[in-house]
Scaffold this motif. Structure first.
Motif, mmCIF file in Angstrom:
data_model
loop_
_atom_site.group_PDB
_atom_site.id
_atom_site.type_symbol
_atom_site.label_atom_id
_atom_site.label_comp_id
_atom_site.label_asym_id
_atom_site.label_seq_id
_atom_site.Cartn_x
_atom_site.Cartn_y
_atom_site.Cartn_z
ATOM 1 N N ASP A 1 -8.620 2.099 -3.448
ATOM 2 C CA ASP A 1 -8.591 1.387 -1.791
ATOM 3 C C ASP A 1 -7.767 0.197 -1.596
ATOM 4 O O ASP A 1 -7.199 0.271 -0.636
ATOM 5 C CB ASP A 1 -9.942 0.836 -1.685
ATOM 6 N N TRP A 2 -7.651 -0.514 -2.948
ATOM 7 C CA TRP A 2 -6.745 -1.850 -2.808
ATOM 8 C C TRP A 2 -5.313 -1.443 -2.397
ATOM 9 O O TRP A 2 -4.425 -1.717 -1.418
ATOM 10 C CB TRP A 2 -6.904 -2.803 -3.686
ATOM 11 N N LEU A 3 -4.844 -0.412 -3.157
ATOM 12 C CA LEU A 3 -3.532 0.175 -3.250
ATOM 13 C C LEU A 3 -3.145 0.816 -1.836
ATOM 14 O O LEU A 3 -2.302 0.809 -1.247
ATOM 15 C CB LEU A 3 -3.230 1.333 -4.417
ATOM 16 N N GLN A 4 -4.150 1.586 -1.337
ATOM 17 C CA GLN A 4 -3.991 2.234 -0.126
ATOM 18 C C GLN A 4 -3.624 1.307 1.001
ATOM 19 O O GLN A 4 -3.190 1.797 1.765
ATOM 20 C CB GLN A 4 -5.280 3.124 0.118
ATOM 21 N N ASP A 5 -4.190 0.365 0.905
ATOM 22 C CA ASP A 5 -4.036 -0.844 2.142
ATOM 23 C C ASP A 5 -2.604 -1.555 1.927
ATOM 24 O O ASP A 5 -2.486 -2.318 2.771
ATOM 25 C CB ASP A 5 -5.142 -1.855 1.920
ATOM 26 N N ALA A 6 -2.132 -1.540 0.611
ATOM 27 C CA ALA A 6 -1.003 -2.174 0.297
ATOM 28 C C ALA A 6 0.302 -1.556 0.888
ATOM 29 O O ALA A 6 0.397 -0.363 1.108
ATOM 30 C CB ALA A 6 -0.947 -2.471 -1.034
ATOM 31 N N GLU A 7 1.456 -2.644 0.794
ATOM 32 C CA GLU A 7 2.767 -1.868 1.183
ATOM 33 C C GLU A 7 3.260 -1.279 0.131
ATOM 34 O O GLU A 7 3.703 -1.895 -0.944
ATOM 35 C CB GLU A 7 3.534 -3.016 1.697
ATOM 36 N N GLY A 8 3.537 0.137 -0.136
ATOM 37 C CA GLY A 8 4.175 0.669 -1.222
ATOM 38 C C GLY A 8 5.606 0.824 -1.367
ATOM 39 O O GLY A 8 6.167 0.930 -0.231
ATOM 40 N N ARG A 9 6.271 1.263 -2.492
ATOM 41 C CA ARG A 9 7.561 1.152 -2.555
ATOM 42 C C ARG A 9 7.796 2.083 -3.785
ATOM 43 O O ARG A 9 7.092 1.902 -4.904
ATOM 44 C CB ARG A 9 8.328 0.128 -2.510
ATOM 45 N N VAL A 10 8.570 3.141 -3.782
ATOM 46 C CA VAL A 10 8.753 4.124 -4.995
ATOM 47 C C VAL A 10 10.202 4.074 -5.529
ATOM 48 O O VAL A 10 11.224 4.142 -4.529
ATOM 49 C CB VAL A 10 8.279 5.440 -4.897
ATOM 50 N N SER A 11 10.417 4.157 -6.463
ATOM 51 C CA SER A 11 11.922 4.351 -7.107
ATOM 52 C C SER A 11 11.806 5.703 -8.312
ATOM 53 O O SER A 11 10.905 5.553 -9.050
ATOM 54 C CB SER A 11 12.699 3.107 -7.962
ATOM 55 N N GLU A 12 12.674 6.494 -8.160
ATOM 56 C CA GLU A 12 12.566 7.565 -9.146
ATOM 57 C C GLU A 12 14.102 7.684 -9.826
ATOM 58 O O GLU A 12 15.344 7.480 -9.157
ATOM 59 C CB GLU A 12 12.117 8.773 -8.270
#
Ligand SMILES: [Mg+2]
Length: 368
Positions: A355-366
């Motif tokens: 739940d905490w992660l879903q509310d946070a600003e995400g960023r992905v590198s691949e």
């Protein structure tokens, strides 16, 4: 096995980091709090390209590679970002092997780990501080505490001031009177004093049987800190702001401090904190890592202190509620009889709340 994907989530200045391998295995860690947005940018734009394709079980080699490749950018943001990758890799290895990180660090030499009740406040009156520490010692079994003396960051470094006239001595006296002779009292000056003043303050601390005198002088000025350590019997502690291993070696070799205090997330992760502790051990010094909030640094430091032989004394346990970190972990660590047990699960042993992660600003590198 190779690293193919790095995710971060930022909320309330807490940057959570997850490292994924091509096998589907992953581990979760955290970069340092404070300056989180800059840290996340450094992680994705400077560090991720260096670690993609590397073996996720080779945390130490990866940390060295990152430090080598960023040699023109030494400093806190590279280390703060690296700590997220390092702590995720330790979690990944723990999950893979089904063991707590503390066991991967060589095994638990102490568990539960004794804690000291660490006050973060300078705005509190001596009697009020003494009373709340007495209550915490009675209710939660702490056998050590830490209070804040001098002005710390409220004034310029080495200003030799006090929050109000007489507060420092009145505080130490009140806390000693409230807690009795059996409880260890540590104090933290947060770079408040010149060497001359620190020695005078230190003599007062010795009259009240204080155990460790932390960061007496502006922290980069290790010569002044050594002068204080030379003049006093009370243990001098320091190193929380430092992220250079050669600086830890200089501090240990010149005996600037008796206790080194790397912060796992300021120094660049567990691998580098182990090196700082190892340097200290070579010189017969103890290690009491800095861990001043209730986000994941508390959990990482618990595993570290359970396993590292020279984490001899009580470890830092903040007594200030931090509502900005509430809900991050699926369950908080609990103090029992002044100590905390290492969670039994694999890796860090406590999950970050989805739940905490879903509310946070995400960023992905691949890896491309
Ligand atoms: Mg400190």
């Amino acid at each position: 096995m190779k690293i193919v994907r790095i995710e971060t989530w930022l909320k309330n200045d807490i940057p959570v980091c997850r490292v994924h391998a091509d096998t589907g295995d992953f581990g979760t860690g955290q970069c340092s709090t404070y300056g989180g947005a800059v840290t996340v940018k450094v992680l994705h734009e400077m560090l991720a390209p260096i670690v993609f394709g590397e073996d996720p079980l080779g945390a130490e080699a990866i940390c060295d590679r990152v430090m080598d490749r960023t040699m023109k950018f030494p400093g806190t943001f590279v280390c703060r970002a690296l700590s997220g990758i390092d702590t995720a890799l330790w979690d990944l290895k723990g999950r893979l092997w089904g063991r707590p990180v503390a066991d991967l660090l060589g095994g638990r030499v102490r568990d539960p780990v004794p804690m000291y009740a660490s006050s973060m406040r300078r705005d509190i009156a001596p009697d009020d501080e003494a009373e709340r520490l007495r209550r915490l010692a009675r209710e939660q079994g702490f056998r050590a505490v830490k209070v804040r003396i001098g002005t710390g960051p409220q004034a310029r470094w080495g200003s030799d001031g006090d929050m109000w006239p007489g507060r420092t001595e009145a505080l130490v006296q009140a806390v000693r009177a409230a807690l009795g002779e059996e409880v260890r009292i540590n104090v933290d000056a947060n770079s408040s004093y010149t060497a001359h003043k620190a020695v005078r303050v230190g003599r007062m601390l010795e009259r009240f049987g204080v155990f460790h005198f932390e960061e007496p002088c502006p922290y980069p000025d290790i010569e002044s800190t050594r002068a204080v350590a030379d003049a006093l019997d009370v243990y001098v502690a320091g190193g929380e702001q430092d992220n250079s291993i050669p600086q830890f070696r200089r501090m240990a070799a010149m005996h600037a401090v008796d206790i080194v205090q790397p912060d796992i997330l300021y120094i660049g992760g567990v691998c580098r904190a182990l090196r700082a502790a190892g340097v200290a051990r070579e010189f017969g010094l103890a290690c009491t890592p800095h861990a001043a909030n209730r986000a994941m640094v508390q959990l990482f430091t618990l595993h570290f202190a359970a396993a590292v032989p020279n984490c001899l004394y009580e470890q830092e346990w903040t007594i200030e509620p931090t509502d900005w970190s509430d809900g991050l972990l699926e369950r908080p660590l609990e103090i029992e009889d002044g100590a905390v047990k290492v969670p039994d699960g694999p890796g860090w042993g406590i999950e970050v709340n989805e739940d905490w992660l879903q509310d946070a600003e995400g960023r992905v590198s691949e890896l491309r």
